[in-house]
Write a protein that holds these residues in place. Structure first.
Motif, PDB file in Angstrom:
ATOM      1  N   VAL A  80       0.921  -1.182  -0.093  1.00 25.37           N
ATOM      2  CA  VAL A  80      -0.132  -0.024  -0.083  1.00 25.37           C
ATOM      3  C   VAL A  80       0.965   1.204   0.057  1.00 25.37           C
ATOM      4  CG1 VAL A  80      -1.478   1.363   1.377  1.00 25.37           C
ATOM      5  CG2 VAL A  80      -2.014  -1.229   1.178  1.00 25.37           C
ATOM      6  N   ARG A  81       2.077   1.213   0.926  1.00 25.35           N
ATOM      7  CA  ARG A  81       2.776   2.533   0.781  1.00 25.35           C
ATOM      8  C   ARG A  81       3.502   2.740  -0.336  1.00 25.35           C
ATOM      9  NH1 ARG A  81       2.146   4.177   5.873  1.00 25.35           N
ATOM     10  NH2 ARG A  81       1.299   2.659   7.475  1.00 25.35           N
ATOM     11  N   HIS A  82       3.895   1.583  -0.775  1.00 26.19           N
ATOM     12  CA  HIS A  82       4.656   1.624  -2.279  1.00 26.19           C
ATOM     13  C   HIS A  82       3.692   2.310  -3.240  1.00 26.19           C
ATOM     14  CE1 HIS A  82       6.473   0.408  -6.079  1.00 26.19           C
ATOM     15  NE2 HIS A  82       7.534   0.540  -5.263  1.00 26.19           N
ATOM     16  N   ALA A  83       2.701   1.867  -3.203  1.00 25.96           N
ATOM     17  CA  ALA A  83       1.416   2.363  -4.187  1.00 25.96           C
ATOM     18  C   ALA A  83       1.280   3.879  -4.022  1.00 25.96           C
ATOM     19  CB  ALA A  83      -0.014   1.495  -4.368  1.00 25.96           C
ATOM     20  N   LEU A  84       0.996   4.443  -2.905  1.00 22.77           N
ATOM     21  CA  LEU A  84       0.891   5.670  -2.423  1.00 22.77           C
ATOM     22  C   LEU A  84       2.208   6.507  -2.794  1.00 22.77           C
ATOM     23  CD1 LEU A  84      -1.350   5.361   0.652  1.00 22.77           C
ATOM     24  CD2 LEU A  84      -2.254   5.531  -1.560  1.00 22.77           C
ATOM     25  N   GLU A  85       3.042   5.856  -2.541  1.00 21.63           N
ATOM     26  CA  GLU A  85       4.406   6.879  -2.819  1.00 21.63           C
ATOM     27  C   GLU A  85       4.849   6.995  -4.327  1.00 21.63           C
ATOM     28  OE1 GLU A  85       8.825   7.470  -1.005  1.00 21.63           O
ATOM     29  OE2 GLU A  85       7.548   5.997  -0.126  1.00 21.63           O
ATOM     30  N   TYR A  86       4.599   5.922  -4.986  1.00 26.79           N
ATOM     31  CA  TYR A  86       5.010   5.684  -6.457  1.00 26.79           C
ATOM     32  C   TYR A  86       3.814   5.385  -7.266  1.00 26.79           C
ATOM     33  CZ  TYR A  86       9.739   5.613  -3.976  1.00 26.79           C
ATOM     34  OH  TYR A  86      10.528   5.779  -3.129  1.00 26.79           O
ATOM     35  N   PRO A  87       2.529   6.067  -7.279  1.00 25.57           N
ATOM     36  CA  PRO A  87       1.366   5.706  -7.917  1.00 25.57           C
ATOM     37  C   PRO A  87       1.861   5.369  -9.494  1.00 25.57           C
ATOM     38  CG  PRO A  87       1.167   8.038  -7.492  1.00 25.57           C
ATOM     39  CD  PRO A  87       2.584   7.427  -6.973  1.00 25.57           C
ATOM     40  N   ASP A  88       2.480   6.094 -10.216  1.00 17.72           N
ATOM     41  CA  ASP A  88       2.736   5.679 -11.500  1.00 17.72           C
ATOM     42  C   ASP A  88       3.446   4.597 -11.793  1.00 17.72           C
ATOM     43  OD1 ASP A  88       1.761   8.132 -12.453  1.00 17.72           O
ATOM     44  OD2 ASP A  88       3.824   9.437 -12.427  1.00 17.72           O
ATOM     45  N   VAL A  89       4.239   3.935 -10.753  1.00 19.14           N
ATOM     46  CA  VAL A  89       4.586   2.573 -10.900  1.00 19.14           C
ATOM     47  C   VAL A  89       3.414   1.717 -11.250  1.00 19.14           C
ATOM     48  CG1 VAL A  89       5.869   0.654 -10.049  1.00 19.14           C
ATOM     49  CG2 VAL A  89       6.821   3.175  -9.932  1.00 19.14           C
ATOM     50  N   SER A  90       2.585   1.665 -10.554  1.00 19.96           N
ATOM     51  CA  SER A  90       1.290   0.913 -10.513  1.00 19.96           C
ATOM     52  C   SER A  90       0.647   1.005 -11.761  1.00 19.96           C
ATOM     53  CB  SER A  90       0.393   0.986  -9.443  1.00 19.96           C
ATOM     54  OG  SER A  90       1.089   0.484  -8.109  1.00 19.96           O
ATOM     55  N   ARG A  91       0.550   2.269 -12.212  1.00 18.48           N
ATOM     56  CA  ARG A  91      -0.214   2.773 -13.291  1.00 18.48           C
ATOM     57  C   ARG A  91       0.539   2.382 -14.493  1.00 18.48           C
ATOM     58  NH1 ARG A  91      -0.825   8.491 -10.932  1.00 18.48           N
ATOM     59  NH2 ARG A  91      -2.414   8.176  -9.210  1.00 18.48           N
ATOM     60  N   PHE A  92       1.984   2.440 -14.707  1.00 16.01           N
ATOM     61  CA  PHE A  92       2.444   1.937 -15.771  1.00 16.01           C
ATOM     62  C   PHE A  92       2.355   0.416 -16.095  1.00 16.01           C
ATOM     63  CE2 PHE A  92       5.966  -0.106 -18.021  1.00 16.01           C
ATOM     64  CZ  PHE A  92       6.966   0.655 -18.526  1.00 16.01           C
ATOM     65  N   PHE A  93       2.493  -0.077 -15.113  1.00 17.33           N
ATOM     66  CA  PHE A  93       2.432  -1.876 -15.028  1.00 17.33           C
ATOM     67  C   PHE A  93       0.920  -1.982 -15.505  1.00 17.33           C
ATOM     68  CE2 PHE A  93       1.809  -6.066 -13.407  1.00 17.33           C
ATOM     69  CZ  PHE A  93       2.909  -6.772 -14.101  1.00 17.33           C
ATOM     70  N   ALA A  94      -0.359  -1.355 -14.800  1.00 19.14           N
ATOM     71  CA  ALA A  94      -1.725  -1.754 -15.077  1.00 19.14           C
ATOM     72  C   ALA A  94      -1.968  -1.454 -16.534  1.00 19.14           C
ATOM     73  CB  ALA A  94      -2.470  -1.005 -14.203  1.00 19.14           C
ATOM     74  N   ASN A  95      -1.417  -0.438 -16.996  1.00 17.52           N
ATOM     75  CA  ASN A  95      -1.801   0.135 -18.561  1.00 17.52           C
ATOM     76  C   ASN A  95      -0.965  -0.974 -19.465  1.00 17.52           C
ATOM     77  OD1 ASN A  95      -2.983   2.189 -17.775  1.00 17.52           O
ATOM     78  ND2 ASN A  95      -1.248   3.843 -18.134  1.00 17.52           N
ATOM     79  N   GLU A  96       0.106  -1.513 -18.845  1.00 17.00           N
ATOM     80  CA  GLU A  96       0.782  -2.532 -19.745  1.00 17.00           C
ATOM     81  C   GLU A  96      -0.153  -3.710 -19.795  1.00 17.00           C
ATOM     82  OE1 GLU A  96       2.977  -4.936 -22.204  1.00 17.00           O
ATOM     83  OE2 GLU A  96       2.817  -2.957 -22.173  1.00 17.00           O
ATOM     84  N   ILE A  97      -0.534  -4.407 -18.831  1.00 14.26           N
ATOM     85  CA  ILE A  97      -1.426  -5.559 -18.835  1.00 14.26           C
ATOM     86  C   ILE A  97      -2.648  -4.982 -19.308  1.00 14.26           C
ATOM     87  CG2 ILE A  97      -2.429  -7.024 -17.250  1.00 14.26           C
ATOM     88  CD1 ILE A  97       0.506  -7.052 -17.282  1.00 14.26           C
ATOM     89  N   ALA A  98      -3.477  -4.090 -19.447  1.00 17.90           N
ATOM     90  CA  ALA A  98      -4.579  -3.661 -19.876  1.00 17.90           C
ATOM     91  C   ALA A  98      -4.691  -3.686 -21.249  1.00 17.90           C
ATOM     92  CB  ALA A  98      -5.309  -2.390 -19.145  1.00 17.90           C
TER      93      ALA A  98
END
Length: 211
Positions: A94-112
Motif C-alpha cells: 500500500v505504501r509503495h502504491a501511494l508513494e509511487y502511483p505511476d509505477v502501478s499505473r505503468f504496469f496496469a496500463n501494460e497489462i490492460a
C-alpha cells in the motif's frame, strides 16, 4: 564516486522517473522521447546519448518494475508467521502504491492493453508468484491458516493494494481528499490487513492485544 559518475547516475534516475511518468499517463505509443526528455529536464539529444530508443527504455523500466514486485513479495524472514507476513506485505504494498502511483499505473496500463511487452518478464513474475503460492500452501497444510486459493489470494491482495494508485482520482473524490494532499495510508493499511487476515482466520496484532 566521481562527480562525473554522480552526474551520470542522477541523469539515469531522472530519465527513469520521467519514463515511468510519461508511459504511465500516455502508454508506449502515446509517449515521445521529446516528452521524456522534457520531463527529465534534459534535451532530446542528451536523452538519446543514454538510450537508443523509447522501446528499449520501456522494456528496461518494465523489467525494473517486475523486479520491484518480486522484492515486495512477502516471502521474508516472517514467512513462518503468516499473520506477520501478510501484515508486512500489505503495509509495504500500500505504501509503495501511494508513494509511487505511476509505477502501478505503468504496469496496469501494460497489462490492460494485453501485455504485448511482457514476454521477457513473465517467467520472473511467475516464479515469484509460484514461490509465494508454495508458502501459502504450506500454511494451509500445517493448519496455520484457513484454506484459501493461494494464487487468487495473491491476486486479490494486488487488486486491493494497487487500487489506491490506479484509481487515485476516484479514491480522492470519495474520501474527500484534494489533489496533492496525502491519502490516509494508516487507514487503508489497517482495513486491507484486517480483510485478508480474517479471510485466513487470523487476527491483527492490535486485535490480539485487545482485552
Amino acid at each position: 564516486m566521481t562527480s562525473a559518475q554522480r552526474k551520470r547516475k542522477e541523469i539515469h534516475g531522472a530519465i527513469r522517473n520521467a519514463a515511468i511518468q510519461e508511459f504511465a499517463r500516455n502508454g508506449l505509443a502515446g509517449t515521445s522521447t521529446q516528452a521524456i526528455a522534457q520531463t527529465a529536464g534534459i534535451t532530446k539529444a542528451q536523452l538519446h546519448y543514454y538510450i537508443s530508443s523509447k522501446e528499449e527504455l520501456y522494456q528496461q523500466v518494465l523489467g525494473e518494475i517486475v523486479a520491484q514486485w518480486k522484492d515486495i513479495f512477502f516471502l521474508s524472514a516472517s514467512r513462518e508467521d503468516p499473520a506477520l507476513a501478510i501484515t508486512e506485505y500489505i503495509d509495504r504494498k500500500v505504501r509503495h502504491a501511494l508513494e509511487y502511483p505511476d509505477v502501478s499505473r505503468f504496469f496496469a496500463n501494460e497489462i490492460a492493453r494485453g501485455a504485448p511487452e511482457m514476454a521477457p518478464h513473465w517467467n520472473d513474475l511467475k516464479s515469484a508468484v509460484e514461490e509465494a503460492s508454495g508458502v501459502i500452501q504450506e500454511w494451509i497444510d500445517s493448519g496455520k491458516i484457513r484454506p484459501v486459493d493461494p494464487l487468487l489470494f495473491q491476486i486479490n491482495m494486488w487488486a486491493v493494494t494497487q487500487h489506491y494508485a490506479e484509481y487515485e482520482a476516484q479514491t480522492r473524490v470519495l474520501m474527500g481528499k484534494p489533489e496533492h494532499s496525502p491519502l490516509d495510508a494508516d487507514r487503508i493499511v489497517a482495513e486491507a490487513t484486517q480483510l485478508f487476515l480474517q479471510r485466513c482466520g487470523l487476527h491483527s496484532k492490535e486485535e490480539e492485544e485487545k482485552p
